[in-house]
Design an enzyme around this catalytic site. Sequence first.
Site, mmCIF file in Angstrom:
data_model
loop_
_atom_site.group_PDB
_atom_site.id
_atom_site.type_symbol
_atom_site.label_atom_id
_atom_site.label_comp_id
_atom_site.label_asym_id
_atom_site.label_seq_id
_atom_site.Cartn_x
_atom_site.Cartn_y
_atom_site.Cartn_z
ATOM 1 N N SER A 149 0.923 -1.163 0.004
ATOM 2 C CA SER A 149 0.053 0.007 -0.030
ATOM 3 C C SER A 149 0.848 1.362 -0.068
ATOM 4 C CB SER A 149 -1.041 0.021 1.335
ATOM 5 O OG SER A 149 -1.630 1.310 1.509
ATOM 6 N N TYR A 162 -1.284 -0.382 10.801
ATOM 7 C CA TYR A 162 -1.475 -0.701 9.434
ATOM 8 C C TYR A 162 -0.343 -0.475 8.463
ATOM 9 C CZ TYR A 162 -3.439 -0.772 4.614
ATOM 10 O OH TYR A 162 -3.771 -1.241 3.399
#
Length: 254
Positions: A149, A162
């Site tokens: 990501s 995250y």
Amino acid sequence: MSSYAALAGRTAVVTGAASGMGEATARLLATNGARVALLSRRRDRLDDLAAKIVADGGQALVVPVDVTDQASVDAAVAAVHEAYGPADLVVNNAGVMLPNPIDDGRVDEWTRMIDTNITGALRIIRAFTADLVAAAAEGRTADLVNVSSIAAHLTFPNYAVYSATKAALTHLSAMLRTELGPRDVRITNIEPGMTDTELGGHMDNAALAEELRGLQEAVGSLSSDEIADVIAFVTSRPRHVNLRQVMVLPTRQA
């Protein structure tokens, strides 16, 4: 979508295949002639996807798996090998995003993200590395694609854990190239920006979920099909060409 003739005849494994980027990637690989093993926890969704792929003339294998459970991964590998033999294209896409302020101390969420996004990815890598190395040794194209990501690089309040898991996956990809690249196994790390997937639906913080929706409205979102298109592109290049790191963002996302 473009046609990727080099994908024909390959044996692909896609985790997180029940929805979003995994589903779109599986469909596109199958459309272009790959045999695709569909790995995810949600058997019903996999059955529906496999039926669509087969109806369109493709080949798909339903393999229920929980990447946080080693016995489940072992059983999945056995199922793939029994049906299709060794894999030569692995897409590590399973992931979960559970943002909350660090001082909330959500150990349950931290554990789930680490077990899925890092350790789960490592379980899949361990499971199929021998397949990829063998394929490359035979002169065939061998690909490991890790879906990380843009959060691996950018800083967002409340997304610390995250983002840390994705930074770990991005760095893991770089390190794996030092071990597997010399053996002709390609490692590609894909870092999507804002993308329309189910990740936001896992969140239990209503304020952060609304904030995410607002950001998506402001900068726009990529579709899962657009990420799948990138994955199909990088895995269909000549085997000596490794697009090692690809950031894919909506044009308006900084």
